[in-house]
Design an enzyme around this catalytic site. Structure first.
Site, PDB file in Angstrom:
ATOM      1  N   LEU A  55       1.376  -7.569 -10.675  1.00  0.00           N
ATOM      2  CA  LEU A  55       1.800  -6.445 -11.505  1.00  0.00           C
ATOM      3  C   LEU A  55       3.308  -6.251 -11.505  1.00  0.00           C
ATOM      4  O   LEU A  55       3.897  -5.918 -12.545  1.00  0.00           O
ATOM      5  CB  LEU A  55       1.099  -5.170 -11.047  1.00  0.00           C
ATOM      6  CG  LEU A  55      -0.428  -5.195 -11.169  1.00  0.00           C
ATOM      7  CD1 LEU A  55      -1.035  -3.916 -10.623  1.00  0.00           C
ATOM      8  CD2 LEU A  55      -0.849  -5.405 -12.626  1.00  0.00           C
ATOM      9  N   GLU A  56       3.973  -6.449 -10.361  1.00  0.00           N
ATOM     10  CA  GLU A  56       5.424  -6.263 -10.330  1.00  0.00           C
ATOM     11  C   GLU A  56       6.146  -7.252 -11.249  1.00  0.00           C
ATOM     12  O   GLU A  56       7.019  -6.847 -12.027  1.00  0.00           O
ATOM     13  CB  GLU A  56       5.936  -6.352  -8.898  1.00  0.00           C
ATOM     14  CG  GLU A  56       5.562  -5.136  -8.063  1.00  0.00           C
ATOM     15  CD  GLU A  56       6.130  -5.188  -6.660  1.00  0.00           C
ATOM     16  OE1 GLU A  56       6.641  -6.257  -6.258  1.00  0.00           O
ATOM     17  OE2 GLU A  56       6.075  -4.163  -5.963  1.00  0.00           O
TER      18      GLU A  56
ATOM     19  N   PRO B 156       9.471 -16.225   0.425  1.00  0.00           N
ATOM     20  CA  PRO B 156       8.243 -16.326   1.222  1.00  0.00           C
ATOM     21  C   PRO B 156       7.656 -14.957   1.539  1.00  0.00           C
ATOM     22  O   PRO B 156       8.387 -13.970   1.670  1.00  0.00           O
ATOM     23  CB  PRO B 156       8.708 -17.026   2.506  1.00  0.00           C
ATOM     24  CG  PRO B 156      10.043 -17.619   2.165  1.00  0.00           C
ATOM     25  CD  PRO B 156      10.642 -16.720   1.135  1.00  0.00           C
ATOM     26  N   ARG B 157       6.354 -14.906   1.678  1.00  0.00           N
ATOM     27  CA  ARG B 157       5.694 -13.659   2.040  1.00  0.00           C
ATOM     28  C   ARG B 157       6.113 -13.201   3.425  1.00  0.00           C
ATOM     29  O   ARG B 157       6.206 -12.009   3.699  1.00  0.00           O
ATOM     30  CB  ARG B 157       4.169 -13.846   1.975  1.00  0.00           C
ATOM     31  CG  ARG B 157       3.366 -12.607   2.353  1.00  0.00           C
ATOM     32  CD  ARG B 157       3.542 -11.508   1.337  1.00  0.00           C
ATOM     33  NE  ARG B 157       2.745 -10.333   1.676  1.00  0.00           N
ATOM     34  CZ  ARG B 157       3.107  -9.386   2.535  1.00  0.00           C
ATOM     35  NH1 ARG B 157       4.266  -9.487   3.169  1.00  0.00           N
ATOM     36  NH2 ARG B 157       2.306  -8.356   2.773  1.00  0.00           N
TER      37      ARG B 157
ATOM     38  N   GLU C 179      13.158  -6.462  -1.219  1.00  0.00           N
ATOM     39  CA  GLU C 179      14.089  -6.736  -2.310  1.00  0.00           C
ATOM     40  C   GLU C 179      13.442  -7.519  -3.442  1.00  0.00           C
ATOM     41  O   GLU C 179      14.130  -8.208  -4.198  1.00  0.00           O
ATOM     42  CB  GLU C 179      15.323  -7.477  -1.798  1.00  0.00           C
ATOM     43  CG  GLU C 179      16.226  -6.640  -0.928  1.00  0.00           C
ATOM     44  CD  GLU C 179      17.600  -7.265  -0.739  1.00  0.00           C
ATOM     45  OE1 GLU C 179      18.598  -6.609  -1.094  1.00  0.00           O
ATOM     46  OE2 GLU C 179      17.666  -8.406  -0.239  1.00  0.00           O
TER      47      GLU C 179
ATOM     48  N   GLU D 198       0.826  -1.206   0.000  1.00  0.00           N
ATOM     49  CA  GLU D 198       0.000   0.000   0.000  1.00  0.00           C
ATOM     50  C   GLU D 198       0.863   1.260   0.000  1.00  0.00           C
ATOM     51  O   GLU D 198       0.539   2.250  -0.666  1.00  0.00           O
ATOM     52  CB  GLU D 198      -0.924  -0.002   1.218  1.00  0.00           C
ATOM     53  CG  GLU D 198      -1.997  -1.080   1.201  1.00  0.00           C
ATOM     54  CD  GLU D 198      -1.501  -2.385   1.795  1.00  0.00           C
ATOM     55  OE1 GLU D 198      -0.285  -2.509   2.046  1.00  0.00           O
ATOM     56  OE2 GLU D 198      -2.330  -3.288   2.014  1.00  0.00           O
TER      57      GLU D 198
END
Length: 439
Positions: free
Chosen positions: A339-340, A270-271, A313, A68
């Protein structure tokens, strides 16, 4: 529902030592997540300021975390270009770091106050914002009601509502209307999101598209990337990014299945990096050799998995490959933002549970940039196909660039929607003596 009744319905009470709201069938905790709070600045969470308020118009932006925060950076820069001061609140140490890296002294950063009346009132008494702009789906009942009581315009930008959140709010229509009618404007990501906010009681709603498409690609350190690419040499690579529990195991199985054919390096990000010790142990148990970013391990030819155990990163990891699997989509609900990887030239694979980013995936799939897989076996086939078929991979990458270009325009639409609220502040700011406007 009257304002008084709404405030009564939202009254906090104690539960196991934590203040919670009995909201929409779930408990909304107002305590910061463990390990995500800067203890030296904890008083900010109770509304105590750690910086001086500048003189002149001030807009309060809130962005919960890294995604965000990154999304609203261009919008914040536009507001600052108009000589309006900005205070940006976030909820995590990582988002505070991103704020410093991307915006520096352009904004005042504070941690968001707890959604309790004393904390919110103390925050608002001190900062006295002229307008509040909240990113995506942050709905804090006490904050909304207190802003409404003070008649401070509050606006949701890049707004979205997941299927689950919409269903829960819909179960309490009187309560949702009492909250959402306080929003001066909702700028929604999609037609579906716009319709949902209207159904829940928001009065003025418009659609902009996704602000994340109009942001710059995530940054990276060029010397670090060059060093890793030299170590990788001619090996093929693929990445499983923003993964949740179960998906790292699937990535390990895919690696073992394809290793004999491709000799590839698998990159897993990992998130939640705090899970990486357990993930490494699981991969080692599978017989895989693991290198980790935080250890600065060399990506030697015998390394099977490069574990990206850092935050912020993603620009580095995605530039190390042209094939990316997006997590929280095989065994978890919601999906992750594609999107990235599309911006950075990756062919995208995903599981089927992507409802939180439905519009983005639908457009990418129509363009031919993203493909869905049902299970680990299908993921392995998809990775193998893309690693061994250069024309197909390049076609998906080019389709991703085209899709991102097609989706751009959310920033301009958002700024246009904000003009009735921002233009008067611009005039006021530019009428101030220069020394006073600079705070």
């Amino acid at each position: 529902m009257s304002s008084a009744r709404a405030r009564l319905a939202l009254g906090a009470y104690r539960f196991g030592g934590i203040a919670v709201y009995p909201l929409v069938g779930t408990y909304l905790t107002v305590r910061a997540a463990k390990g995500k709070e800067d203890r030296s600045r904890r008083l900010e969470r109770f509304g105590y300021a750690s910086a001086n308020r500048p003189q002149g118009p001030l807009v309060w932006f809130h962005a919960a975390s890294v995604g965000e925060t990154s999304a609203v950076v261009p919008l914040i820069r536009e507001i600052r270009r108009r000589d309006i001061h900005v205070i940006l609140t976030t909820g995590t140490i990582t988002s505070a770091k991103v704020t410093q890296e991307r915006l520096g002294d352009e904004v005042i950063h504070q941690y968001v106050p707890l959604d309790l009346k004393p904390s919110v009132s103390r925050f608002l008494d001190y900062w006295q914002p002229d307008c509040t702009i909240i990113a995506e789906s942050e709905i804090w009942p006490m904050t909304i009601m207190e802003l409404g009581r003070r008649r401070i315009p509050q606006i949701l930008v890049n707004a979205r509502l997941s299927d689950r959140s919409f269903a829960r709010w819909s179960q309490h229509p009187s309560l949702s209307e009492a909250l959402f009618e306080n929003l001066a404007l909702v700028v929604a990501q999609s037609d579906l999101d716009a319709e949902r906010y209207r159904d829940l009681g928001a009065r003025q709603v418009l659609k902009s598209g996704n602000l994340k498409v109009d942001t710059d690609a995530p940054p990276y350190d060029a010397p670090t990337l060059a060093r890793y690419m030299k170590q990788i040499g001619g090996r093929k690579t693929w990445a499983a990014v923003s993964t949740f529990e179960g998906e790292e195991n699937a990535a390990g199985i895919v690696h073992k299945t394809l290793k004999e054919h491709n000799g590839q390096l698998t990159i897993i990000v990992p998130r939640h990096p705090e899970r990486c010790d357990a993930i490494e142990a699981m991969l080692v148990e599978q017989g895989l050799k693991v290198a980790r970013r935080t250890r600065n391990d060399v990506l030697s030819p015998d390394v099977d998995v490069f574990l990206g155990d850092t935050i912020g990163e993603m620009g580095l990891y995605l530039r190390m490959t042209e094939v990316a699997f997006m997590g929280k989509s095989l065994y978890n609900e919601g999906g992750q933002n594609p999107l990235e990887p599309a911006m950075l030239g990756c062919a995208i694979l995903t599981g089927g549970h992507v409802q939180n980013f439905r519009d983005s995936y639908q457009l990418l799939a129509r363009r031919g940039s993203a493909r869905m897989v049902r299970d680990t076996e299908m993921l392995a086939r998809g990775v193998h196909y893309l690693l061994t078929n250069d024309p197909a991979r390049r076609s998906m990458i080019d389709a991703g660039y085209a899709a991102v270009h097609e989706m751009r325009g959310a920033l301009a639409a958002t700024i246009k929607g904000l003009e009735p609220y921002i233009n008067p502040l611009t005039v006021k700011a530019r009428l101030l003596p220069k020394t006073m406007a600079q705070g």
